[in-house]
Design a protein around this motif. Structure first.
Motif, PDB file in Angstrom:
ATOM      1  N   ASP A  68       0.575  -1.256   0.008  1.00 61.90           N
ATOM      2  CA  ASP A  68       0.184  -0.103   0.021  1.00 61.90           C
ATOM      3  C   ASP A  68       0.728   1.415  -0.010  1.00 61.90           C
ATOM      4  O   ASP A  68       0.169   2.411   0.350  1.00 61.90           O
ATOM      5  CB  ASP A  68      -0.999  -0.044   1.396  1.00 61.90           C
ATOM      6  CG  ASP A  68      -1.823  -0.955   1.084  1.00 61.90           C
ATOM      7  OD1 ASP A  68      -2.398  -1.449  -0.045  1.00 61.90           O
ATOM      8  OD2 ASP A  68      -2.382  -1.442   2.111  1.00 61.90           O
ATOM      9  N   ILE A  69       2.316   0.934  -0.390  1.00 59.03           N
ATOM     10  CA  ILE A  69       2.980   2.182  -0.547  1.00 59.03           C
ATOM     11  C   ILE A  69       2.210   3.468  -1.490  1.00 59.03           C
ATOM     12  O   ILE A  69       2.000   2.953  -2.526  1.00 59.03           O
ATOM     13  CB  ILE A  69       4.430   2.143  -0.854  1.00 59.03           C
ATOM     14  CG1 ILE A  69       5.145   1.545   0.349  1.00 59.03           C
ATOM     15  CG2 ILE A  69       5.158   3.189  -1.373  1.00 59.03           C
ATOM     16  CD1 ILE A  69       6.364   1.032  -0.102  1.00 59.03           C
ATOM     17  N   ARG A  70       2.339   4.661  -0.887  1.00 61.06           N
ATOM     18  CA  ARG A  70       2.117   5.757  -1.866  1.00 61.06           C
ATOM     19  C   ARG A  70       3.060   6.648  -2.418  1.00 61.06           C
ATOM     20  O   ARG A  70       3.728   7.038  -1.384  1.00 61.06           O
ATOM     21  CB  ARG A  70       0.588   6.513  -1.392  1.00 61.06           C
ATOM     22  CG  ARG A  70      -0.371   5.830  -0.883  1.00 61.06           C
ATOM     23  CD  ARG A  70      -1.324   6.606  -0.058  1.00 61.06           C
ATOM     24  NE  ARG A  70      -1.509   7.939  -0.728  1.00 61.06           N
ATOM     25  CZ  ARG A  70      -2.141   9.003   0.047  1.00 61.06           C
ATOM     26  NH1 ARG A  70      -2.509   8.846   1.353  1.00 61.06           N
ATOM     27  NH2 ARG A  70      -2.525  10.161  -0.884  1.00 61.06           N
ATOM     28  N   LEU A  71       3.016   7.002  -3.416  1.00 63.29           N
ATOM     29  CA  LEU A  71       4.123   8.028  -3.946  1.00 63.29           C
ATOM     30  C   LEU A  71       3.562   9.396  -4.083  1.00 63.29           C
ATOM     31  O   LEU A  71       2.228   9.316  -4.997  1.00 63.29           O
ATOM     32  CB  LEU A  71       4.586   7.552  -5.263  1.00 63.29           C
ATOM     33  CG  LEU A  71       5.611   6.523  -5.281  1.00 63.29           C
ATOM     34  CD1 LEU A  71       6.295   5.911  -6.787  1.00 63.29           C
ATOM     35  CD2 LEU A  71       6.765   6.277  -4.191  1.00 63.29           C
ATOM     36  N   VAL A  72       3.821  10.279  -3.977  1.00 62.97           N
ATOM     37  CA  VAL A  72       3.249  11.654  -3.819  1.00 62.97           C
ATOM     38  C   VAL A  72       4.447  12.672  -4.135  1.00 62.97           C
ATOM     39  O   VAL A  72       5.755  12.420  -4.320  1.00 62.97           O
ATOM     40  CB  VAL A  72       2.566  12.375  -2.504  1.00 62.97           C
ATOM     41  CG1 VAL A  72       1.566  11.353  -2.047  1.00 62.97           C
ATOM     42  CG2 VAL A  72       3.522  12.179  -1.341  1.00 62.97           C
TER      43      VAL A  72
ATOM     44  N   LEU B  33       5.021   7.264   0.860  1.00 64.83           N
ATOM     45  CA  LEU B  33       4.424   7.392   2.163  1.00 64.83           C
ATOM     46  C   LEU B  33       3.960   5.735   2.662  1.00 64.83           C
ATOM     47  O   LEU B  33       3.542   5.022   1.749  1.00 64.83           O
ATOM     48  CB  LEU B  33       3.232   7.961   2.387  1.00 64.83           C
ATOM     49  CG  LEU B  33       3.355   9.657   1.705  1.00 64.83           C
ATOM     50  CD1 LEU B  33       1.804  10.039   1.741  1.00 64.83           C
ATOM     51  CD2 LEU B  33       4.117  10.058   2.417  1.00 64.83           C
ATOM     52  N   VAL B  34       4.415   5.447   3.632  1.00 57.59           N
ATOM     53  CA  VAL B  34       3.958   4.027   4.415  1.00 57.59           C
ATOM     54  C   VAL B  34       3.089   4.341   5.583  1.00 57.59           C
ATOM     55  O   VAL B  34       3.570   5.048   6.508  1.00 57.59           O
ATOM     56  CB  VAL B  34       5.114   3.165   4.609  1.00 57.59           C
ATOM     57  CG1 VAL B  34       4.624   1.826   5.232  1.00 57.59           C
ATOM     58  CG2 VAL B  34       6.065   3.132   3.670  1.00 57.59           C
ATOM     59  N   GLU B  35       2.168   3.722   5.727  1.00 61.50           N
ATOM     60  CA  GLU B  35       1.192   3.651   6.840  1.00 61.50           C
ATOM     61  C   GLU B  35       0.872   2.482   7.830  1.00 61.50           C
ATOM     62  O   GLU B  35       0.680   1.278   6.948  1.00 61.50           O
ATOM     63  CB  GLU B  35      -0.034   4.509   6.683  1.00 61.50           C
ATOM     64  CG  GLU B  35       0.039   5.658   5.889  1.00 61.50           C
ATOM     65  CD  GLU B  35      -1.187   6.279   5.420  1.00 61.50           C
ATOM     66  OE1 GLU B  35      -2.343   5.804   5.573  1.00 61.50           O
ATOM     67  OE2 GLU B  35      -1.064   7.533   4.784  1.00 61.50           O
TER      68      GLU B  35
ATOM     69  N   ALA C  68      11.143   9.351   2.338  1.00 58.06           N
ATOM     70  CA  ALA C  68      10.372   8.433   2.696  1.00 58.06           C
ATOM     71  C   ALA C  68       9.761   8.712   3.990  1.00 58.06           C
ATOM     72  O   ALA C  68      10.645   9.033   4.945  1.00 58.06           O
ATOM     73  CB  ALA C  68      10.911   6.885   2.782  1.00 58.06           C
ATOM     74  N   VAL C  69       8.564   8.399   4.254  1.00 51.71           N
ATOM     75  CA  VAL C  69       7.823   8.744   5.617  1.00 51.71           C
ATOM     76  C   VAL C  69       6.965   7.490   5.953  1.00 51.71           C
ATOM     77  O   VAL C  69       6.139   7.105   5.239  1.00 51.71           O
ATOM     78  CB  VAL C  69       6.712  10.022   5.305  1.00 51.71           C
ATOM     79  CG1 VAL C  69       6.336  10.718   6.800  1.00 51.71           C
ATOM     80  CG2 VAL C  69       7.725  11.076   4.605  1.00 51.71           C
ATOM     81  N   LEU C  70       7.120   7.037   7.443  1.00 52.97           N
ATOM     82  CA  LEU C  70       6.407   6.039   7.848  1.00 52.97           C
ATOM     83  C   LEU C  70       5.381   6.793   8.940  1.00 52.97           C
ATOM     84  O   LEU C  70       5.950   7.446   9.742  1.00 52.97           O
ATOM     85  CB  LEU C  70       7.177   5.228   8.548  1.00 52.97           C
ATOM     86  CG  LEU C  70       6.808   4.009   9.198  1.00 52.97           C
ATOM     87  CD1 LEU C  70       5.880   3.115   8.593  1.00 52.97           C
ATOM     88  CD2 LEU C  70       7.841   3.186  10.050  1.00 52.97           C
ATOM     89  N   PHE C  71       4.107   6.518   8.759  1.00 60.62           N
ATOM     90  CA  PHE C  71       3.192   6.900   9.761  1.00 60.62           C
ATOM     91  C   PHE C  71       2.771   5.713  10.680  1.00 60.62           C
ATOM     92  O   PHE C  71       2.334   4.791   9.909  1.00 60.62           O
ATOM     93  CB  PHE C  71       1.878   7.583   9.012  1.00 60.62           C
ATOM     94  CG  PHE C  71       2.402   8.727   8.182  1.00 60.62           C
ATOM     95  CD1 PHE C  71       2.063  10.024   8.984  1.00 60.62           C
ATOM     96  CD2 PHE C  71       2.690   8.688   7.107  1.00 60.62           C
ATOM     97  CE1 PHE C  71       2.578  11.183   8.061  1.00 60.62           C
ATOM     98  CE2 PHE C  71       3.071   9.646   6.189  1.00 60.62           C
ATOM     99  CZ  PHE C  71       2.765  10.984   6.743  1.00 60.62           C
TER     100      PHE C  71
ATOM    101  N   ILE D  44       0.282  10.026  16.571  1.00 62.59           N
ATOM    102  CA  ILE D  44       1.024   9.422  15.191  1.00 62.59           C
ATOM    103  C   ILE D  44       2.267   9.574  15.270  1.00 62.59           C
ATOM    104  O   ILE D  44       3.050  10.853  15.123  1.00 62.59           O
ATOM    105  CB  ILE D  44       0.114  10.063  13.938  1.00 62.59           C
ATOM    106  CG1 ILE D  44      -1.333  10.212  14.201  1.00 62.59           C
ATOM    107  CG2 ILE D  44       0.687   9.430  12.701  1.00 62.59           C
ATOM    108  CD1 ILE D  44      -1.855   8.707  14.192  1.00 62.59           C
ATOM    109  N   LYS D  45       3.222   8.515  15.241  1.00 66.21           N
ATOM    110  CA  LYS D  45       4.616   8.586  15.094  1.00 66.21           C
ATOM    111  C   LYS D  45       5.105   8.596  13.718  1.00 66.21           C
ATOM    112  O   LYS D  45       4.563   7.885  12.816  1.00 66.21           O
ATOM    113  CB  LYS D  45       5.040   7.130  15.862  1.00 66.21           C
ATOM    114  CG  LYS D  45       6.770   7.102  15.635  1.00 66.21           C
ATOM    115  CD  LYS D  45       7.505   8.119  16.319  1.00 66.21           C
ATOM    116  CE  LYS D  45       8.877   8.142  16.239  1.00 66.21           C
ATOM    117  NZ  LYS D  45       9.734   9.014  16.886  1.00 66.21           N
ATOM    118  N   VAL D  46       5.902   9.716  13.510  1.00 64.29           N
ATOM    119  CA  VAL D  46       6.045   9.886  11.912  1.00 64.29           C
ATOM    120  C   VAL D  46       7.605   9.766  11.889  1.00 64.29           C
ATOM    121  O   VAL D  46       8.693  10.435  12.517  1.00 64.29           O
ATOM    122  CB  VAL D  46       5.888  11.282  11.439  1.00 64.29           C
ATOM    123  CG1 VAL D  46       6.087  11.401  10.156  1.00 64.29           C
ATOM    124  CG2 VAL D  46       4.274  11.575  11.860  1.00 64.29           C
TER     125      VAL D  46
END
Length: 333
Positions: free
Chosen positions: A227-231, A238-240, A272-275, A282-284
């Protein structure tokens, strides 16, 4: 260098002070959700105190990941509630060493174990460290807090046995990403070689610290990465990890720690950002490849860290945290 030498000598004198009085016991602490470097440095400092004949204990607000159970005295790392009898008998700890904590709040619930007037030693390598200790040994140029501890060991001539070498090698290995990150300097590689000469076993440590995964962790990895999203034109990944996803896969928050690196490795991605949904917010986690100072980015949200690796805690919901981070990234990309 003279200032650093003075800090090492002050730390050594501090560690030697005191005797066998249990009320003078030193508490060694690392940050919430401990990682390989914090645990390596924590067990190394505990080992040194023991060698010097100083009563010492270790506490963490969160349980250490089981894959690090080969570290010396790993099973002596206790949760804060395990100290209730000690607190009733001798009161709260009056002396403590914090390792790998950029600010005092990073010890979380373990703060309750400390006397309000406790003497604090602060050993760290984060550029955002605010110097909260009575003694501060902070080296932003170091790859890891374990490297800082190793330099201290050499500077004051403390003995280096296999247990200590194993703890220090673990911290250096994990905080350099297996010697792959930009903080892998020639000195780091020389340090690692010396630690191997003193008994650290590279294959054994890498297998446990970097490669061992539980089945639930593999399931989380598969679901999250699908479910990785590229923006922002593919420059940000982005990974959640939601609480629902953790329940579904049977994984815990520790299992999500390395997900952000997979996202950063995607071709064309700069940040890269992990939520992660947690009980406290929300740990980022931010990771950058070459150009973006994510420590500065994290500071916008009250966090901190390193130029290429940083983090912050944002208020829920996750959707709002995501939008706030994307807006901040738009301004720097």
């Amino acid at each position: 260098m003279n200032a650093l030498r003075s800090a090492y000598e002050a730390l050594y004198r501090w560690m030697l002070a005191g005797g066998g009085d249990p009320t003078d016991e030193v508490l060694v602490l690392s940050h919430v959700r401990p990682d390989g470097d914090s645990l390596g440095a924590q067990t190394a400092i505990h080992h040194l105190l023991t060698v010097l004949g100083r009563p010492a204990a270790m506490a963490n607000a969160d349980p250490p990941p089981k894959r690090f159970d080969y570290l010396p005295a790993f099973h002596a790392i206790l949760p804060p509630e395990a100290f209730s009898e000690r607190l009733e008998r001798h009161g709260r700890f009056r002396r403590a060493i914090f390792v790998d904590c950029a600010d005092r709040e990073r010890i979380g619930a373990a703060e309750a174990l400390l006397d309000p007037e406790a003497e604090i030693v602060n050993i760290d390598h984060h550029a955002t460290n605010d110097g909260y200790g009575h003694i501060n040994v902070v080296r932003p140029d170091a790859s890891s807090t374990s490297e800082v501890v190793y330099d201290f060991v050499r500077a004051v001539g403390l003995p280096l046995d296999q247990d200590l070498a194993t703890a220090l090698y673990t911290g250096i290995l994990t905080d350099t990403g297996g010697f792959r990150y930009q903080n892998t300097s020639p000195k780091v590689l020389h340090d690692a070689a010396e630690l191997v000469e003193r008994g650290a076993e590279p294959y054994f440590i890498a297998e446990h610290a970097l490669e061992t995964m539980s089945l639930s962790q593999v399931r989380l990895l598969a679901r999250a990465l699908s479910d990785i999203r590229l923006v922002l034109g593919g420059r940000v990944a982005l990974v959640e990890v939601t609480e629902a996803l953790l329940r579904e896969t049977g994984a815990d928050l520790d299992a999500s720690e390395g997900l952000v690196h997979y996202a950063r490795n995607i071709e064309g991605v700069e940040v890269a950002v992990l939520f992660r949904e947690q009980s406290d917010g929300i740990k980022v986690s931010f990771r950058s490849r070459r150009t973006v100072d994510v420590a500065a980015l994290a500071r916008q949200f009250g966090g901190g860290g390193h130029v290429r690796a940083a983090g912050a805690l944002l208020p829920p919901p996750l959707s709002a945290a995501r939008e706030a981070v994307i807006r901040a990234l738009e301004a720097v990309l």
